[in-house]
Design an enzyme around this catalytic site. Structure first.
Site, mmCIF file in Angstrom:
data_model
loop_
_atom_site.group_PDB
_atom_site.id
_atom_site.type_symbol
_atom_site.label_atom_id
_atom_site.label_comp_id
_atom_site.label_asym_id
_atom_site.label_seq_id
_atom_site.Cartn_x
_atom_site.Cartn_y
_atom_site.Cartn_z
ATOM 1 N N CYS A 19 0.840 -1.198 0.000
ATOM 2 C CA CYS A 19 0.000 0.000 0.000
ATOM 3 C C CYS A 19 0.878 1.253 0.000
ATOM 4 O O CYS A 19 1.815 1.363 0.799
ATOM 5 C CB CYS A 19 -0.900 -0.036 1.237
ATOM 6 S SG CYS A 19 -1.633 1.526 1.703
ATOM 7 N N CYS A 22 0.732 3.038 3.228
ATOM 8 C CA CYS A 22 1.492 2.288 4.240
ATOM 9 C C CYS A 22 2.982 2.602 4.114
ATOM 10 O O CYS A 22 3.700 2.683 5.112
ATOM 11 C CB CYS A 22 1.275 0.783 4.082
ATOM 12 S SG CYS A 22 -0.454 0.295 4.248
ATOM 13 N N ASP A 398 22.749 10.977 -33.761
ATOM 14 C CA ASP A 398 24.144 11.024 -34.176
ATOM 15 C C ASP A 398 24.275 10.014 -35.322
ATOM 16 O O ASP A 398 23.527 9.041 -35.364
ATOM 17 C CB ASP A 398 25.039 10.636 -32.996
ATOM 18 C CG ASP A 398 26.497 10.536 -33.392
ATOM 19 O OD1 ASP A 398 26.978 11.431 -34.105
ATOM 20 O OD2 ASP A 398 27.140 9.548 -33.005
#
Length: 701
Positions: A19, A22, A398
């Site tokens: 959670c 939490c 490039d």
């Protein structure tokens, strides 16, 4: 913040952290410990970093409210407890049994019968014990999370006699928690799989003996013996043997790569055919796979812009919901409505208003996307970069080593005797260190042509080289030099000019002043470059530009073959930087693709810097926002698709999280909102955003 003496930063892995709220509470609990200077919980990677003098027991006590288990970061993961054997899930099943028997009893007798109430109380007590323990503790500290709100709601339901409703809500909440934990573990699977890639032990040659040792005890320069079918345990250089090595776990390449003496190999890759003896070049904590895991976990900890918005929104959202719940419970009864009915409605608002789904809506998508990308050989170094990739309108490339292979190859040979010409030229170029000459030497070796003895070798600066072979003087070099010492037909000159227009460098050869033929050499375009650029256009990239220090003729020839929108040639590093700034002004979000070293200024200035070949260079891993671990562009369209899908899913998640709650809250008006509908709305929203995010696992090349 207090200063703790003689402390170091220690990292720990966490179990049962499912959670997001939490995680925040857990972090605050650790910070409040007396000998802790700081703590950072990485919810996505399920890790915590602590600066201070603490033990694992201290940290576990800080997470006891959610049953969080702690282990050292380097410790190999223990066998996971199956879903149906986990304590919280067993408790949920027992709670459900009491609930079902209670419902049957209430139908046989009535809901207020002491036996039915007793069974509902047992169901609530068994299924909600841990929740009540945390909820009451939170309530005493005025900390309001889902467990606090649920505790208030269940106690309120008991007070007004809604025992069955209370038992149903406790059961549904327990199911929601179990499924959320399962889903988050699924989302983190990409990281756990990466951690299991490299073996924990390896066979080392010590003198004349072969010994098996733990990888943490292997030193640099140790000799690693890898048999066919075994995984390579450490990064190193092949000293003996030739084999096909499957590098998919690091680079995402599906085709095994042939490795022979002098080649670099990576920990976690699979040796398929021959036996290899490898000299170890890095300690276990510095291997490429270890760096990938570390960078991915850091990336998952970094909050994306959308996540920062959600966190800020949730901070104000929860107090507002509590205030609304209070008003719903108090105002209508004060105006003459039934107290019990509206207190019940207020309790339902508390439950439906919990921001769990909203808080988890963004991080679960980011964790899943970054983990999936890492498995495919793409290292995205943060949620912010994941989001920015999806907004890219233009990409600058490039040329050398990105769109092309980065080294010269022979592309054309013109002579009456091609084999003889190659033999003579490669014999002379064997004495030269010029890259173009070495391309001819490699070509000759590939064609099984052997060099012959050269006398009186001489390198002529700016022109070429010459030497005597079998008594005859051979000259090899530039068009201008050879045309000045021999007669060349107009037809040959036209062919040479055509090849030069197409990006080739042409070397002419003469024997005793008589023209003998030419060899064209070029840095060839990668086979995948054309397809990749087509895929990028299909993906909605509006502008593709080549930024190169090469001459305009070569650059334009390659850009034309690839179908690029634009090309800028002859650029110095600072000019590339300015080109990126111009593109950003015009298109907003711009990516730069380079090798991570020479293009550092342009990579830094772009919205997203993408480095090629991250598996081989530490610089690419460190400097770029995104590293394509294989030295190939193939993963670029996939990365853009993944990012755009992730952005789309994050928006959907926020809509689901808020939309379901708004619909549930609107049920207050006709008085239809019940506690079980409220918990269904919260559980449904949470599961919906998690399951929706898991769709990102299915996106592949």
């Amino acid at each position: 913040m207090r200063k703790v003496e003689n402390t170091v930063k220690k990292e720990y892995r966490l179990e049962n952290l499912s959670c997001a709220n939490c995680a925040m509470k857990f972090e605050n609990n650790i910070k409040s410990l007396p000998d802790v200077e700081d703590a950072i919980v990485n919810f996505g990677a399920s890790k915590v970093a602590v600066i201070g003098n603490v033990t694992i027991d201290d940290i576990e006590k800080a997470g006891a409210f959610d049953g969080i288990k702690v282990a050292p970061a380097k410790q190999r993961k223990e066998e996971k407890v199956p879903f149906f054997k986990r304590k919280e899930n067993v408790v949920t099943v027992i709670s459900f049994v009491f609930l079902v028997i209670g419902i049957i009893t209430s139908f046989v007798y009535e809901e207020t019968h002491p036996a039915a109430i007793g069974l509902f109380v047992l169901s609530i007590a068994v299924g909600g014990y841990e929740m009540f323990k945390s909820g009451l503790m939170n309530l005493s500290r005025f900390y309001f999370d889902m467990k606090t709100l649920m505790t208030i709601a269940i106690i309120g339901a008991a007070i007004i006699g809604e025992w069955r409703e209370g038992a149903v809500v406790v059961f549904l909440f327990a199911v929601s928690e179990a499924l959320e934990a399962y889903s988050m573990n699924k989302a983190r699977q990409s990281i756990s799989q990466l951690m299991d890639i490299a073996p924990s032990t390896a066979t080392i040659r010590r003198g004349d003996k072969l010994v098996e040792v733990d990888t943490e005890f292997i030193q640099i320069n140790d000799l690693l013996i890898v048999k066919p079918g075994q995984k390579i345990a450490m990064d190193g250089i092949v000293l003996k043997g030739t084999s096909a090595v499957n590098q998919a776990s690091i680079t995402g390449e599906s085709v095994p790569v042939i490795k022979t003496i002098g080649d670099e190999v990576f920990a976690g890759t699979l040796n398929e055919e021959g036996s290899l003896e490898i000299q170890v070049t890095k300690r276990v904590e510095d291997t490429t796979i270890a760096k990938i895991i570390h960078l991915v976990e850091e990336a998952q900890a970094e909050k994306a812009p959308s996540q920062k918005f959600v966190d800020k929104f949730a901070k104000y959202y929860t107090p507002v919901i509590i205030a609304i719940a209070f008003l719903v419970a108090i105002v209508p009864p004060l105006l003459g409505a039934d107290w019990q009915t509206w207190i019940y409605q207020g309790l339902a608002v508390l439950v439906v208003g919990c921001p769990c789904a909203l808080v988890v809506s963004t991080p679960v998508a980011i964790v899943t996307a970054i983990g999936n990308a890492a498995k495919q050989g793409v290292l995205i170094k943060g949620g912010i970069h994941l989001e920015e990739i999806g907004r890219i309108q233009a990409i600058a490339f490039d040329k050398t080593g990105t769109l092309t292979k980065g080294y010269p190859e022979v592309t054309a040979v013109d002579s009456e005797s091609k084999k003889d010409l190659i033999q003579k030229v490669m014999s002379i170029e064997t004495y030269s260190q010029h890259p173009l000459g070495q391309a001819v030497v490699k070509y000759g070796a590939k064609e099984h042509i052997h060099a012959v003895e050269v006398e009186e070798f001489q390198s002529i600066t700016g022109k070429g080289a010459e030497g005597v072979i079998d008594g005859k003087k051979w000259s090899v070099g530039s068009v201008s030099w050879i045309t000045s010492i021999s007669t060349i037909s107009t037809e040959v000159i036209e062919r040479v000019e055509q090849l030069q227009t197409e990006g080739n460098t042409v070397m002419l050869a003469a024997e005793d002043g008589q023209y003998k033929g030419f060899i064209a050499v070029a840095d060839p375009i990668r086979k995948t470059s054309t397809v990749v650029l087509q895929d990028l256009k299909k993906a909605g990239i509006k502008h593709t530009v080549m930024l190169t220090g090469d001459d305009a003729r070569t650059a334009n020839a390659i850009a034309a073959k690839l179908g690029m929108t634009d090309v800028e040639a002859g650029l110095m590093p600072e000019q590339k930087l300015n080109a990126i700034k111009v593109l950003k002004e015009k298109y907003g979000a711009v990516a730069m693709v380079g090798d991570g070293v020479n293009d550092a200024p342009a990579l830094a200035a772009s919205t997203v810097g993408i480095a090629m070949g991250g598996a081989g260079t530490d610089a690419a891993l460190e400097t770029a926002d995104v590293a394509l671990m294989a030295d190939d562009l193939e993963k670029l369209p996939y990365t853009i698709r993944l990012s755009r899908k992730a952005l789309h899913i994050i928006k959907e998640n926020i809509m689901f999280a808020l939309g379901l709650k708004i619909i549930a809250l609107l049920l207050i008006i006709p008085g239809w909102l019940t506690l079980w509908i409220a918990i269904f709305a919260d559980m449904g929203a949470t599961l919906l955003v998690v399951l929706n995010s898991l769709r990102l696992l299915k996106i592949n090349k």
